[in-house]
Design a protein around this motif. Structure first.
Motif, PDB file in Angstrom:
ATOM      1  N   ASP A 279      30.896 -26.941   8.530  1.00  0.00           N
ATOM      2  CA  ASP A 279      31.719 -26.153   9.443  1.00  0.00           C
ATOM      3  C   ASP A 279      32.113 -24.874   8.710  1.00  0.00           C
ATOM      4  OD1 ASP A 279      33.628 -24.975  11.023  1.00  0.00           O
ATOM      5  OD2 ASP A 279      34.778 -26.807  11.368  1.00  0.00           O
ATOM      6  N   PRO A 280      31.425 -23.750   8.979  1.00  0.00           N
ATOM      7  CA  PRO A 280      31.730 -22.513   8.244  1.00  0.00           C
ATOM      8  C   PRO A 280      33.196 -22.118   8.298  1.00  0.00           C
ATOM      9  CG  PRO A 280      29.688 -22.274   9.462  1.00  0.00           C
ATOM     10  CD  PRO A 280      30.290 -23.577   9.895  1.00  0.00           C
ATOM     11  N   GLN A 281      33.841 -22.361   9.440  1.00  0.00           N
ATOM     12  CA  GLN A 281      35.252 -21.995   9.543  1.00  0.00           C
ATOM     13  C   GLN A 281      36.106 -22.831   8.598  1.00  0.00           C
ATOM     14  OE1 GLN A 281      37.066 -22.661  13.367  1.00  0.00           O
ATOM     15  NE2 GLN A 281      38.718 -21.208  12.969  1.00  0.00           N
ATOM     16  N   PHE A 282      35.795 -24.150   8.513  1.00  0.00           N
ATOM     17  CA  PHE A 282      36.535 -25.017   7.590  1.00  0.00           C
ATOM     18  C   PHE A 282      36.283 -24.596   6.149  1.00  0.00           C
ATOM     19  CE2 PHE A 282      36.407 -28.723   4.759  1.00  0.00           C
ATOM     20  CZ  PHE A 282      37.724 -29.145   4.846  1.00  0.00           C
ATOM     21  N   LEU A 283      35.010 -24.325   5.807  1.00  0.00           N
ATOM     22  CA  LEU A 283      34.692 -23.911   4.445  1.00  0.00           C
ATOM     23  C   LEU A 283      35.441 -22.634   4.075  1.00  0.00           C
ATOM     24  CD1 LEU A 283      30.829 -24.520   4.282  1.00  0.00           C
ATOM     25  CD2 LEU A 283      32.606 -25.855   3.151  1.00  0.00           C
ATOM     26  N   GLN A 284      35.481 -21.685   5.008  1.00  0.00           N
ATOM     27  CA  GLN A 284      36.117 -20.398   4.722  1.00  0.00           C
ATOM     28  C   GLN A 284      37.635 -20.517   4.635  1.00  0.00           C
ATOM     29  OE1 GLN A 284      35.199 -17.133   4.255  1.00  0.00           O
ATOM     30  NE2 GLN A 284      33.491 -16.592   5.579  1.00  0.00           N
ATOM     31  N   THR A 285      38.244 -21.127   5.630  1.00  0.00           N
ATOM     32  CA  THR A 285      39.702 -21.091   5.731  1.00  0.00           C
ATOM     33  C   THR A 285      40.389 -22.123   4.847  1.00  0.00           C
ATOM     34  OG1 THR A 285      39.665 -22.571   7.660  1.00  0.00           O
ATOM     35  CG2 THR A 285      39.592 -20.189   8.077  1.00  0.00           C
ATOM     36  N   ARG A 286      39.762 -23.277   4.643  1.00  0.00           N
ATOM     37  CA  ARG A 286      40.405 -24.347   3.880  1.00  0.00           C
ATOM     38  C   ARG A 286      39.985 -24.381   2.411  1.00  0.00           C
ATOM     39  NH1 ARG A 286      44.787 -24.908   6.680  1.00  0.00           N
ATOM     40  NH2 ARG A 286      44.437 -25.608   8.821  1.00  0.00           N
ATOM     41  N   LEU A 287      38.727 -24.026   2.144  1.00  0.00           N
ATOM     42  CA  LEU A 287      38.229 -24.104   0.780  1.00  0.00           C
ATOM     43  C   LEU A 287      37.942 -22.746   0.173  1.00  0.00           C
ATOM     44  CD1 LEU A 287      35.730 -27.109   1.110  1.00  0.00           C
ATOM     45  CD2 LEU A 287      38.184 -27.159   0.623  1.00  0.00           C
ATOM     46  N   GLY A 288      37.955 -21.695   0.998  1.00  0.00           N
ATOM     47  CA  GLY A 288      37.655 -20.364   0.485  1.00  0.00           C
ATOM     48  C   GLY A 288      36.203 -20.187   0.105  1.00  0.00           C
ATOM     49  N   VAL A 289      35.299 -20.938   0.748  1.00  0.00           N
ATOM     50  CA  VAL A 289      33.876 -20.927   0.410  1.00  0.00           C
ATOM     51  C   VAL A 289      33.085 -20.296   1.547  1.00  0.00           C
ATOM     52  CG1 VAL A 289      31.847 -22.335  -0.133  1.00  0.00           C
ATOM     53  CG2 VAL A 289      34.097 -22.986  -1.018  1.00  0.00           C
ATOM     54  N   VAL A 290      32.272 -19.295   1.226  1.00  0.00           N
ATOM     55  CA  VAL A 290      31.418 -18.637   2.205  1.00  0.00           C
ATOM     56  C   VAL A 290      30.036 -19.297   2.154  1.00  0.00           C
ATOM     57  CG1 VAL A 290      30.348 -16.469   2.912  1.00  0.00           C
ATOM     58  CG2 VAL A 290      32.652 -16.464   1.900  1.00  0.00           C
ATOM     59  N   PRO A 291      29.566 -19.929   3.252  1.00  0.00           N
ATOM     60  CA  PRO A 291      28.241 -20.556   3.232  1.00  0.00           C
ATOM     61  C   PRO A 291      27.137 -19.529   3.501  1.00  0.00           C
ATOM     62  CG  PRO A 291      29.305 -20.982   5.330  1.00  0.00           C
ATOM     63  CD  PRO A 291      30.293 -20.188   4.503  1.00  0.00           C
ATOM     64  N   ILE A 292      26.076 -19.607   2.718  1.00  0.00           N
ATOM     65  CA  ILE A 292      24.879 -18.798   2.920  1.00  0.00           C
ATOM     66  C   ILE A 292      23.721 -19.774   3.091  1.00  0.00           C
ATOM     67  CG2 ILE A 292      23.395 -16.984   1.983  1.00  0.00           C
ATOM     68  CD1 ILE A 292      26.258 -16.062   2.484  1.00  0.00           C
ATOM     69  N   PHE A 293      23.090 -19.759   4.255  1.00  0.00           N
ATOM     70  CA  PHE A 293      22.066 -20.754   4.567  1.00  0.00           C
ATOM     71  C   PHE A 293      20.669 -20.241   4.268  1.00  0.00           C
ATOM     72  CE2 PHE A 293      25.662 -21.961   7.301  1.00  0.00           C
ATOM     73  CZ  PHE A 293      25.800 -23.299   6.951  1.00  0.00           C
ATOM     74  N   TYR A 294      19.815 -21.150   3.784  1.00  0.00           N
ATOM     75  CA  TYR A 294      18.401 -20.844   3.559  1.00  0.00           C
ATOM     76  C   TYR A 294      17.560 -21.862   4.328  1.00  0.00           C
ATOM     77  CZ  TYR A 294      19.028 -24.573   0.080  1.00  0.00           C
ATOM     78  OH  TYR A 294      19.337 -25.763  -0.541  1.00  0.00           O
ATOM     79  N   GLU A 295      16.356 -21.446   4.686  1.00  0.00           N
ATOM     80  CA  GLU A 295      15.474 -22.318   5.447  1.00  0.00           C
ATOM     81  C   GLU A 295      14.522 -23.101   4.551  1.00  0.00           C
ATOM     82  OE1 GLU A 295      16.146 -22.863   8.511  1.00  0.00           O
ATOM     83  OE2 GLU A 295      17.704 -21.327   8.382  1.00  0.00           O
ATOM     84  N   ASP A 296      14.252 -22.587   3.362  1.00  0.00           N
ATOM     85  CA  ASP A 296      13.360 -23.264   2.420  1.00  0.00           C
ATOM     86  C   ASP A 296      13.967 -23.169   1.034  1.00  0.00           C
ATOM     87  OD1 ASP A 296      10.897 -23.178   0.396  1.00  0.00           O
ATOM     88  OD2 ASP A 296      10.276 -24.289   2.179  1.00  0.00           O
ATOM     89  N   TYR A 297      13.839 -24.255   0.256  1.00  0.00           N
ATOM     90  CA  TYR A 297      14.493 -24.270  -1.047  1.00  0.00           C
ATOM     91  C   TYR A 297      13.927 -23.238  -2.006  1.00  0.00           C
ATOM     92  CZ  TYR A 297      17.318 -26.283  -4.752  1.00  0.00           C
ATOM     93  OH  TYR A 297      18.258 -26.456  -5.735  1.00  0.00           O
TER      94      TYR A 297
END
Length: 613
Positions: A279-297
């Protein structure tokens, strides 16, 4: 604002964060694949090692299919069954379970994502992994950069103290293994952790079962506080790890509750196929973490490669990279003035500037001179290294020097000289070399000599009437015994001594040039308190006092002026005859004498180690 950020969006921020010393990788199991197994395979293999029955559903399933309690129960049973074994037997069982190649022997190749991470020298890396892949992939690069081997630290009080100290002071690179450490995947375990006592200690800190998780997070308040300090003061870059593991979420949430939101954002590179689990909103607001998604490792080594390219390639791209624009700004000059009061300094003040740049060519009759570092051979003969050679080549091309021969250097003070001049040109040389007679070695380096030599060459420039002086790195050449940061600090000490002891000041501006990125980034990150060193001879020296078993106790003593080993023993209440001394880095090519060691001078950046005789 776009719904989500991309790696290109955060790349300038990462570059700037690295340069300022606040960016810290936090790596998980994905960074060690395929050398090491995934978590489910590790637990199944560990249960087999322990003789614990594994449900067929776990043996044939995938990690995503199971709830955490299934895995916790299996882990607890395996760990409990292994408890009666000695530490080496347990370590070998863990190593066999962790290895993806089954019974294969010999070192494993470093995965591309780990190699990409190790291209950059990281002062601090956090990991939940048990393997040595980061340590070994960084070994050669750190050695070439003069940084020393990576030190593996765990959750002990002493290790947590070292981690916290590294946030504010230069240190050797650190891998903080917050869930214990095994090693033995890319190299024998003793190559990563030389002391057997330390290896056993880190194995005992392994976190696998539920009870171990509880102990790591709840029963070790010193670790929680140290982790909170790092989390609050640094910007984490999560790589190959799930930031939503329960114990991490609880730990991050507790830190935010007590400290409030930190000043730096955190970033996590996450698989796009698991978008629904995050949940990007949870990561940002509660943990201060910005998610960056990739499609292939494969994006991980590609993105890490882009980061290192922006930080390691020349600031002015050439050739194929000429069309690439830099993505971030960097301070390349810092200025200090000798003045009182809060207002901006007016005319007539003395200034010291730090410049991340090569030495310029002086112009004849312009009141400006350039000082390069030299060595010194027997017979008071100066040894011309790469720094002085490059300056002479540029001066020849500019028409200032007609004949760049080493024989034109002449000593300006008593032999063996600290100060030389190149003919009649406004080019001086400083030889920060030991002046004591020696039949073994003439070009002897000594950190303690640097302030005296720097002070001497600045006096010579002042007496010659130069108003603007450019000074290159001193005693920082290829054959040095230490990282360039140590002679840099000693050079600052010499500059302070010159301005404090010279009454008839002619020099108006002194520009100290820095060539090495590792030194400059330490300055930008605040790990070198430049104005403090220039202003005062009161400094803090770190002392490591070890008992008969080798267990360390770190102390910090505040001293004034030149300080000897004997002074530090007195401050720490140590009986001089009962303690032998080791100084890191080695201050000289000469070994520390068993008699007379108490008279040795200690540099401000040194670590003094005392052990029972």
């Amino acid at each position: 604002m776009r719904e989500s950020m991309t790696f290109d969006d955060i790349l300038p921020h990462l570059v700037d964060g690295y340069r300022r010393g606040v960016l810290v990788p936090f790596i998980g199991s994905g960074m060690s694949r395929p050398v090491c197994t995934d978590w489910l395979s590790f637990l199944v293999k560990l249960a087999d090692e322990a003789g614990v029955e594994v449900p067929e559903s776990l043996r044939t399933g995938t990690f995503e299919r199971f709830i955490p309690s299934d895995l916790y129960r299996l882990a607890d049973k395996a760990v409990h069954r292994l408890r009666p074994r000695n530490v080496e037997e347990r370590a070998n069982a863990y190593r066999r379970a962790l290895r993806a190649r089954g019974g294969s022997t010999g070192p494993d190749p470093i995965p591309p994502q780990t190699e990409a991470l190790a291209r950059l020298p990281w002062p601090l890396v956090l990991t939940t992994n048990y393997d040595d892949l980061v340590v070994q992939s960084s070994r050669v690069r750190h050695a070439n950069a003069g940084l020393g081997a990576t030190e593996v630290l765990g959750r002990s009080v002493e290790d947590c103290h070292k981690v916290i100290r590294s946030l504010d002071a230069p240190s050797q690179p650190i891998l903080w293994a917050v869930q214990g450490f095994l090693g033995g995947q890319a190299a024998p375990p003793e190559e990563s952790v030389p002391e057997s006592r330390r290896r056993d200690e880190l194995v005992d800190q392994l976190v696998v079962g539920h009870q171990q998780y509880q102990n790591a997070t709840n029963a070790q308040p010193h670790f929680r506080r140290a982790f909170a300090e790092v989390f609050h003061r640094r910007s984490f870059l999560f790589l190959g790890s799930s930031v939503l593991e329960d114990y991490l979420v609880n730990l991050f949430g507790e830190i935010t509750h007590h400290y409030g939101p930190g000043p730096h954002p955190h970033f996590a590179l996450l698989p796009g196929k698991q978008r629904q689990a995050f949940d990007p909103q949870f990561l940002q607001t509660r943990l201060g973490v910005v998610p960056i998604f990739y499609e292939d490792y494969s994006a991980i080594p590609e993105w890490l490669g882009a980061l290192s390219e922006r930080l390691l390639t020349p600031s002015v791209p050439t050739g194929a990279s000429a069309s690439r624009r830099p993505v971030a700004w960097m301070a390349d000059e810092l200025g200090f003035s000798l003045s009182d009061g809060p207002r901006p300094p007016s005319g007539g003040v003395r200034r010291v500037k730090l410049r991340y740049a090569e030495l310029p060519v002086p112009s004849p009759g312009g009141g400006r001179c350039v000082i390069a570092s030299l060595g010194r051979d027997k017979g008071n003969v100066p040894l011309v290294g790469s720094q002085a050679r490059a300056l002479l080549e540029k001066s020849t091309a500019a028409g200032l020097v007609a004949d760049p021969k080493a024989a034109l250097w002449k000593g300006l003070d008593a032999a063996p000289s600290y100060v030389y001049q190149y003919g009649d040109a406004p080019i001086l040389g400083v030889s920060a070399r030991d002046r004591r007679d020696s039949t073994r070695e003439a070009d002897r380096r000594d950190l303690g000599i640097i302030p005296e030599a720097v002070c001497a060459v600045l006096r010579a420039a002042n007496e010659a009437g130069f108003r603007e002086v450019h000074l290159g790195p001193v005693a920082s050449g290829r054959l040095r015994l230490w990282h360039q940061l140590h002679p840099f600090v000693q050079t600052l000490v010499g500059i302070r001594q010159f301005f404090a002891s010279t009454s008839n000041l002619v020099i108006e501006t002194l520009e100290l040039h820095v060539f090495e990125s590792a030194v400059w980034l330490s300055i930008l990150s605040g790990k070198v308190p430049v104005s403090e060193i220039l202003s005062s001879d009161v400094t803090k020296i770190w002392v490591d006092i070890r008992d008969a078993a080798g267990t360390p106790e770190i102390q910090a003593v505040t001293v004034r002026g030149p300080t000897t080993v004997g002074d530090i023993k007195t401050l720490c209440g140590l009986e001089p005859a009962r303690w032998r001394t080791e100084i890191l880095p080695r201050p000289s090519t000469e070994p520390i004498p068993s008699s007379g060691e108490d008279e040795l001078m200690v540099a401000p950046t040194s670590l003094v180690i005392f052990s029972p005789r």
